[in-house]
Scaffold this motif. Structure first.
Motif, short mmCIF file in Angstrom:
data_model
loop_
_atom_site.label_atom_id
_atom_site.label_comp_id
_atom_site.label_asym_id
_atom_site.label_seq_id
_atom_site.Cartn_x
_atom_site.Cartn_y
_atom_site.Cartn_z
N CYS A 175 -17.58 -8.37 39.85
CA CYS A 175 -17.54 -9.83 39.94
C CYS A 175 -18.36 -10.29 41.14
O CYS A 175 -18.33 -9.66 42.21
CB CYS A 175 -16.10 -10.34 40.11
SG CYS A 175 -15.01 -9.98 38.72
N GLU B 18 -18.89 -17.07 34.99
CA GLU B 18 -17.50 -16.81 34.62
C GLU B 18 -16.93 -17.81 33.63
O GLU B 18 -16.09 -17.47 32.80
CB GLU B 18 -16.62 -16.76 35.87
CG GLU B 18 -16.52 -18.06 36.63
CD GLU B 18 -15.48 -17.99 37.75
OE1 GLU B 18 -14.60 -17.12 37.71
OE2 GLU B 18 -15.56 -18.83 38.67
N GLU C 133 -18.16 -15.44 44.24
CA GLU C 133 -17.56 -16.76 44.00
C GLU C 133 -16.66 -16.78 42.76
O GLU C 133 -16.10 -17.82 42.42
CB GLU C 133 -18.67 -17.80 43.84
CG GLU C 133 -19.55 -17.98 45.08
CD GLU C 133 -20.72 -18.91 44.83
OE1 GLU C 133 -20.68 -19.66 43.82
OE2 GLU C 133 -21.68 -18.89 45.62
N VAL C 134 -16.49 -15.65 42.11
CA VAL C 134 -15.67 -15.59 40.90
C VAL C 134 -14.19 -15.67 41.25
O VAL C 134 -13.72 -14.94 42.12
CB VAL C 134 -15.96 -14.30 40.11
CG1 VAL C 134 -14.96 -14.12 38.96
CG2 VAL C 134 -17.38 -14.33 39.56
N THR C 135 -13.47 -16.56 40.58
CA THR C 135 -12.02 -16.72 40.81
C THR C 135 -11.20 -16.51 39.54
O THR C 135 -9.99 -16.29 39.62
CB THR C 135 -11.72 -18.13 41.34
OG1 THR C 135 -12.17 -19.11 40.39
CG2 THR C 135 -12.43 -18.37 42.67
N GLN C 136 -11.85 -16.57 38.38
CA GLN C 136 -11.13 -16.57 37.11
C GLN C 136 -10.86 -15.17 36.58
O GLN C 136 -9.90 -14.96 35.83
CB GLN C 136 -11.94 -17.37 36.07
CG GLN C 136 -11.24 -17.61 34.76
CD GLN C 136 -12.06 -18.50 33.83
OE1 GLN C 136 -13.05 -19.10 34.24
NE2 GLN C 136 -11.65 -18.57 32.57
N TRP C 137 -11.70 -14.19 36.97
CA TRP C 137 -11.62 -12.87 36.38
C TRP C 137 -11.56 -11.79 37.46
O TRP C 137 -11.88 -12.05 38.62
CB TRP C 137 -12.83 -12.61 35.48
CG TRP C 137 -13.04 -13.66 34.45
CD1 TRP C 137 -13.97 -14.67 34.48
CD2 TRP C 137 -12.30 -13.85 33.25
NE1 TRP C 137 -13.86 -15.46 33.37
CE2 TRP C 137 -12.83 -14.98 32.59
CE3 TRP C 137 -11.24 -13.15 32.66
CZ2 TRP C 137 -12.34 -15.43 31.37
CZ3 TRP C 137 -10.74 -13.61 31.44
CH2 TRP C 137 -11.30 -14.74 30.82
N LYS C 138 -11.21 -10.58 37.03
CA LYS C 138 -11.20 -9.44 37.93
C LYS C 138 -11.75 -8.22 37.19
O LYS C 138 -11.83 -8.21 35.94
CB LYS C 138 -9.80 -9.15 38.45
CG LYS C 138 -8.81 -8.71 37.38
CD LYS C 138 -7.42 -8.51 37.96
CE LYS C 138 -6.43 -7.99 36.93
NZ LYS C 138 -6.32 -8.84 35.74
N ASN D 237 -21.24 -16.86 40.97
CA ASN D 237 -20.08 -16.98 40.08
C ASN D 237 -20.27 -16.22 38.77
O ASN D 237 -19.70 -16.57 37.75
CB ASN D 237 -19.80 -18.45 39.78
CG ASN D 237 -20.96 -19.14 39.05
OD1 ASN D 237 -22.06 -18.60 38.98
ND2 ASN D 237 -20.70 -20.32 38.52
#
Length: 323
Positions: free
Chosen positions: A73, A103, A76-81, A28
């Motif tokens: 990223c 993140e 497991e990163v979902t908040q950023w791109k 993440n």
């Protein structure tokens, strides 16, 4: 990649620009191309061998806050791109061209702020919010005393507390610093070199104190706290060994506490980032609170930057740039 490393503990000259292995984002984490790095007093302490980095941290590279662009990223990163502009709170490693961080410890750079301004936000804002507003429970119309009002922490605390409707008092070392603090919203500035804050505040009292000094300030702080007052320590520059009269705490129902942020776990830092984004970021957007940048140094001048920090003549933040 280039990074500034502590080659041995000592004076500012032990900081050197070196080549270190490239890093990648996993799980993440996000990989940030750093545009600017904030300088903090704790970086100086780490360089001197007095503030060890947490386990599993790049100990020889100081730096607790950066601003830049996400270039990769973890899965497991979902908040950023990729391409997002962020500032981030780090456990270390911020004096480098690239950093990885989980993140949840990143925040978006508010519209209109530069990378330089954003790099000076995470460490000070997270520290102020967690200590004054969460731990200290400062309420509107209460009185806050901030020791060291012209520091990065100080100028942040003054502006945010003022914005939330509290009376703000601070100690400073000279008239120039006092004038800057008044301009940021301080109601009273006390020159600690020529005035005794205890005598001046004994009668009116204060509700919350943010202290970085310790030592002889400790008893004076207790003496001027109102009933149910809160004393919060984030450093002890004058000394950490003090004598405590327990009856004074009992009679006035005082709370004496303190904290360090660097070693806190990820879940707490993620929660704190959410609170800061909710309560403080709108103040940046509408201009009520603004980063105060004293001087900007290219990363190749890191020795001069640390020497400037140690001279304590600055008002606000010192920043390193990587462009």
């Amino acid at each position: 990649m280039k990074a500034i490393t502590i080659t041995e503990f000592g004076s500012a000259e032990v900081l050197q620009v070196t080549e270190v292995p490239d890093i990648t984002a996993t799980a993440n984490e996000v990989l940030i191309e750093v545009k600017a790095s904030g300088i903090n007093r704790s970086d100086v302490l780490q360089r001197q061998g007095n503030y060890a980095a947490p386990n599993n941290t790049t100990n020889q590279i100081p730096g607790l806050e950066v601003a830049g662009v996400i270039v990769a990223c973890g899965p497991e990163v979902t908040q950023w791109k990729k391409g997002d502009k962020v500032c981030a709170l780090l456990p270390g490693g911020g004096y480098a061209q690239f950093v990885t961080v989980k993140e949840g410890q990143c925040l978006p750079i508010p519209e209109g702020l530069t990378y330089i301004e954003a790099a000076g936000l995470p460490e000070t804002v997270f520290t102020v919010w967690s200590n004054i507003f969460e731990r200290g429970q400062l309420h509107p119309k209460e009185t806050l005393l901030v020791h060291g009002g012209s520091s990065g922490i100080g100028v942040t605390a003054i502006q945010i507390a003022h914005a939330f409707g509290s009376r703000v008092i601070t100690t400073v070392g000279n008239e120039e610093k006092a004038n800057h603090c008044y301009a940021l919203g301080a109601d009273l500035c006390i020159n600690y070199k020529t005035q005794d804050f205890e005598s001046l505040l004994q009668e009116e009292g204060v509700d919350v104190i943010l202290d970085m000094i310790g030592g002889t300030y400790f008893q004076k702080n207790l003496n001027i706290l109102n009933e149910d007052g809160r004393l919060i320590h984030i450093n002890a520059a004058e000394g950490s060994d003090v004598t405590l009269a327990i009856w004074q705490l009992m009679i006035k129902r005082l709370t004496v506490t303190g904290s360090t942020l660097r070693g806190r776990d990820y879940d707490y830092k993620k929660q704190l980032a959410t609170a800061v984004h909710t309560h403080v970021w709108p103040l940046l957007v509408n201009g009520t609170f603004k980063p105060i940048i004293y001087k900007v140094f290219p990363y190749t001048d890191v020795v001069a930057a640390h020497q400037c920090m140690e001279q304590s003549n600055h008002i606000g933040k010192l920043i390193l740039t990587w462009e």
